[in-house]
Design a protein around this motif. Structure first.
Motif, PDB file in Angstrom:
ATOM      1  N   ARG A 106       0.856  -1.195   0.000  1.00  0.00           N
ATOM      2  CA  ARG A 106       0.000   0.000   0.000  1.00  0.00           C
ATOM      3  C   ARG A 106       0.882   1.231   0.000  1.00  0.00           C
ATOM      4  N   LEU A 107       0.536   2.228  -0.815  1.00  0.00           N
ATOM      5  CA  LEU A 107       1.151   3.547  -0.730  1.00  0.00           C
ATOM      6  C   LEU A 107       0.098   4.441  -0.087  1.00  0.00           C
ATOM      7  N   SER A 108       0.438   5.675   0.215  1.00  0.00           N
ATOM      8  CA  SER A 108      -0.569   6.518   0.869  1.00  0.00           C
ATOM      9  C   SER A 108      -1.808   6.676  -0.010  1.00  0.00           C
ATOM     10  N   GLU A 109      -1.604   6.756  -1.333  1.00  0.00           N
ATOM     11  CA  GLU A 109      -2.742   6.980  -2.239  1.00  0.00           C
ATOM     12  C   GLU A 109      -2.885   5.884  -3.278  1.00  0.00           C
ATOM     13  N   GLY A 110      -2.436   4.698  -3.004  1.00  0.00           N
ATOM     14  CA  GLY A 110      -2.557   3.659  -4.019  1.00  0.00           C
ATOM     15  C   GLY A 110      -1.764   2.428  -3.647  1.00  0.00           C
ATOM     16  N   VAL A 111      -1.263   1.757  -4.683  1.00  0.00           N
ATOM     17  CA  VAL A 111      -0.517   0.518  -4.453  1.00  0.00           C
ATOM     18  C   VAL A 111       0.733   0.501  -5.327  1.00  0.00           C
ATOM     19  N   ARG A 112       1.714  -0.272  -4.885  1.00  0.00           N
ATOM     20  CA  ARG A 112       2.918  -0.477  -5.706  1.00  0.00           C
ATOM     21  C   ARG A 112       3.160  -1.972  -5.841  1.00  0.00           C
ATOM     22  N   VAL A 113       3.278  -2.403  -7.100  1.00  0.00           N
ATOM     23  CA  VAL A 113       3.623  -3.802  -7.367  1.00  0.00           C
ATOM     24  C   VAL A 113       5.107  -3.832  -7.739  1.00  0.00           C
ATOM     25  N   THR A 114       5.878  -4.612  -6.998  1.00  0.00           N
ATOM     26  CA  THR A 114       7.306  -4.744  -7.316  1.00  0.00           C
ATOM     27  C   THR A 114       7.516  -6.101  -7.972  1.00  0.00           C
ATOM     28  N   LEU A 115       8.266  -6.073  -9.078  1.00  0.00           N
ATOM     29  CA  LEU A 115       8.523  -7.316  -9.820  1.00  0.00           C
ATOM     30  C   LEU A 115       9.846  -7.926  -9.371  1.00  0.00           C
ATOM     31  N   THR A 116      10.036  -9.205  -9.673  1.00  0.00           N
ATOM     32  CA  THR A 116      11.259  -9.884  -9.199  1.00  0.00           C
ATOM     33  C   THR A 116      12.526  -9.270  -9.809  1.00  0.00           C
ATOM     34  N   ASP A 117      12.392  -8.603 -10.971  1.00  0.00           N
ATOM     35  CA  ASP A 117      13.584  -7.979 -11.563  1.00  0.00           C
ATOM     36  C   ASP A 117      13.781  -6.546 -11.073  1.00  0.00           C
ATOM     37  N   GLY A 118      13.008  -6.125 -10.065  1.00  0.00           N
ATOM     38  CA  GLY A 118      13.213  -4.810  -9.448  1.00  0.00           C
ATOM     39  C   GLY A 118      12.326  -3.703 -10.005  1.00  0.00           C
ATOM     40  N   ARG A 119      11.719  -3.938 -11.197  1.00  0.00           N
ATOM     41  CA  ARG A 119      10.837  -2.892 -11.731  1.00  0.00           C
ATOM     42  C   ARG A 119       9.614  -2.740 -10.829  1.00  0.00           C
ATOM     43  N   THR A 120       9.011  -1.549 -10.861  1.00  0.00           N
ATOM     44  CA  THR A 120       7.803  -1.335 -10.063  1.00  0.00           C
ATOM     45  C   THR A 120       6.684  -0.781 -10.954  1.00  0.00           C
ATOM     46  N   VAL A 121       5.449  -1.070 -10.557  1.00  0.00           N
ATOM     47  CA  VAL A 121       4.277  -0.519 -11.248  1.00  0.00           C
ATOM     48  C   VAL A 121       3.386   0.076 -10.175  1.00  0.00           C
ATOM     49  N   ASP A 122       3.036   1.353 -10.317  1.00  0.00           N
ATOM     50  CA  ASP A 122       2.143   1.988  -9.349  1.00  0.00           C
ATOM     51  C   ASP A 122       0.743   2.099  -9.934  1.00  0.00           C
ATOM     52  N   GLY A 123      -0.251   1.898  -9.101  1.00  0.00           N
ATOM     53  CA  GLY A 123      -1.629   2.025  -9.544  1.00  0.00           C
ATOM     54  C   GLY A 123      -2.501   2.432  -8.375  1.00  0.00           C
ATOM     55  N   SER A 124      -3.821   2.509  -8.627  1.00  0.00           N
ATOM     56  CA  SER A 124      -4.716   2.872  -7.522  1.00  0.00           C
ATOM     57  C   SER A 124      -5.150   1.618  -6.756  1.00  0.00           C
TER      58      SER A 124
END
Ligand code: FAD
Length: 456
Positions: free
Chosen positions: A239-257
């Motif tokens: 959880r982020l303050s205003e959404g979510v962060r998905v972290t991938l095994t290769d270190g990349r991240t994707v932020d969404g609501s």
């Protein structure tokens, strides 16, 4: 009179209860959540109801091509959509309860455990009930898999059971998992107007489906603005303050609501007392059964998702019916997986029956294949349908239809002709000779069969 105790009120359980009662047994059904099971309350019925709204919006999106002007701001009110979803699910559960009541099936609201092959104990709000029984059917279903590093919170990180509490359309839904459930929800939220990112650990969406069909879906998803991330394995979701962060095994991240976890299912076989009575489970915890739904313990049967065999409501129901026919001495037709038809409710849909392309390629059989794009079908042109196809597999020489794939709108309805053909060993000539409506999408099914005609 034989007394059967059924644990679980999903299709595996309630369809079995109806058959057993019709065959003269005394039936007790124990259910801890609600009749209809996950199928009706959290999985199949709610998701297909949500998809009905999404399909309508997708169709409205093509209105311009058909000469209809629609205001730009056509959108779904997700609170109203979800209220309808839950209302429909509850109404269907009530209908099932009514059917069971009028068929004299005793229902106990509680959690069952097995003490022996002859005794089930139900833990209810009013105390413990001991049920002496001649036979037991386990139909306890499965629940969503989650990961220690991706814990659902019911607000922004969600399982498929939790999405119906959303009051507003997510701005950006990240769907983790590109199997059938992940693809269906990604398609649904995309159709409803949310930005969607689909995170797939495999190189493509729907890795278990026909490759040509999966390619059509991935192409449509991308054209409709979805971000499809292949070869991207989720490491964690936070959880982020205003959404979510998905972290991938290769270190990349994707932020969404929001993030929807579609990571597969775990069987509900723990805590039932199966160890004590010696019921065999496989390595993944599913109950081992044969084609007439028997476990290794005499008098104990199992049906549906808890067996892990083609996890579909239709298969669960059939396994349950077969179990009761076997137990109660009726004619038994063992489960034939090669005849099961199934559907992926993406937009467009993918429906399949019989042998798959992969099985055809791996088999020793000589198989002819015909594939017709829907774009060449006159009705499809009139309706502005551009994506999809009909594919048919038939034995070389005999022409017997052994499998088929339909990709298109309402493919779930179109597949029935091929399902009849596969079940009844019809030939391509018999399929081609049956009249179809002109113009109709089913005309392409007959035409694909016609293309496989061989001179004797
Ligand atoms: C999102 C989603 C969409 C789906 N859509 C489709 C679809 O469109 N078409 C299709 O054919 N299939 C679909 N499926 C699959 C389908 O939902 C399952 O195959 C089906 O639910 C299996 O039925 P079942 O009777 O085995 O279990 P369930 O429907 O899960 O019912 C099992 C019941 O057992 C109860 N139970 C468990 N343990 C106990 C206990 N100890 N005591 C008492 N009660 C207990 C549970 O509360 C539950 O109600 C979908 C699945 C998902 C996840």
């Amino acid at each position: 009179m034989t007394h059967v105790t059924i644990i679980g009120g999903g299709p595996g359980g309630y369809e079995a209860a109806l058959v057993a009662s019709r065959l003269g047994a005394e039936v007790t059904l124990v259910e801890r959540e609600g009749l209809g099971g996950s199928t009706v309350l959290t999985d199949c019925v709610p998701s297909k109801t949500l998809i009905a709204t999404s399909d309508l919006l997708t169709e409205v999106g093509t209105a311009g091509e058909l000469g209809v002007e629609v205001p730009k701001a056509v959108r779904a009110d997700l609170a109203a959509v979800n209220a309808r979803v839950l209302r429909l699910a509850q109404a269907q559960s009530t209908d099932i309860a009514h059917r069971l009541t009028i068929n004299n099936i005793a229902m106990i609201a509680g959690t069952a455990t097995i003490e022996s092959a002859a005794v089930v104990v139900a833990d209810t709000a009013d105390g413990t009930v001991r049920i002496d029984t001649d036979a037991i059917l386990l139909a306890t279903g499965a629940h969503p898999r989650v990961s220690p590093t991706a814990q659902p919170d019911g607000e922004r990180i969600l399982t498929w059971e939790q999405v119906y509490s959303l009051r507003a359309l997510p701005e950006h839904m990240i769907v983790v998992g590109s199997g059938v459930t992940g693809a269906e929800f990604a398609s649904a939220y995309n159709g409803l107007g949310a930005a969607v990112t689909l995170v797939s650990s495999r190189d493509r969406v729907l890795p278990g489906e026909d490759l040509d069909a999966a390619n059509v879906i991935e192409d449509v998803f991308t054209r409709r603005g979805m971000t499809v991330m292949g070869n991207s394995r989720m490491e964690s979701v936070e959880r982020l303050s205003e959404g979510v962060r998905v972290t991938l095994t290769d270190g990349r991240t994707v932020d969404g609501s929001h993030c929807l976890l579609a990571l597969g299912s775990i069987p509900n076989t723990q805590g039932l007392g199966l160890d004590a009575v010696g019921v065999d489970l496989n390595d993944a915890g599913f109950v081992d059964v044969d084609r007439v739904s028997r476990t290794n313990v005499r008098g104990i049967y199992a049906a549906g998702d808890c067996t892990g065999i083609l996890m579909l409501a239709s298969v669960a129901a059939q396994q349950g019916r077969i179990a009761m026919s076997h137990l109660l001495g009726d004619a038994v037709h063992p489960l034939e997986l090669g005849k099961v038809s199934s559907n992926v409710f993406t937009s467009p849909e993918i429906a399949t029956v019989g042998l798959s392309q992969k099985q055809v390629e791996e088999s020793e059989l000589q198989i002819d294949v015909a594939m017709l794009p829907l774009a060449s079908n006159p009705r499809a042109k009139m309706q502005g349908v551009h994506d999809g196809f009909v594919k048919l597999f038939a034995r070389t020489g005999m022409g017997t239809v052994v499998g088929g794939v339909v990709v298109g709108p309402k493919a779930s309805e179109l597949i029935h002709a091929l399902s009849l053909a596969v079940s009844n060993h019809l030939t391509v000539d018999q399929v081609a000779d049956a009249f179809t409506i002109y113009p109709s999408l089913s005309g392409s099914v007959a035409e694909a069969a016609r293309r496989l005609h061989r001179l004797d």
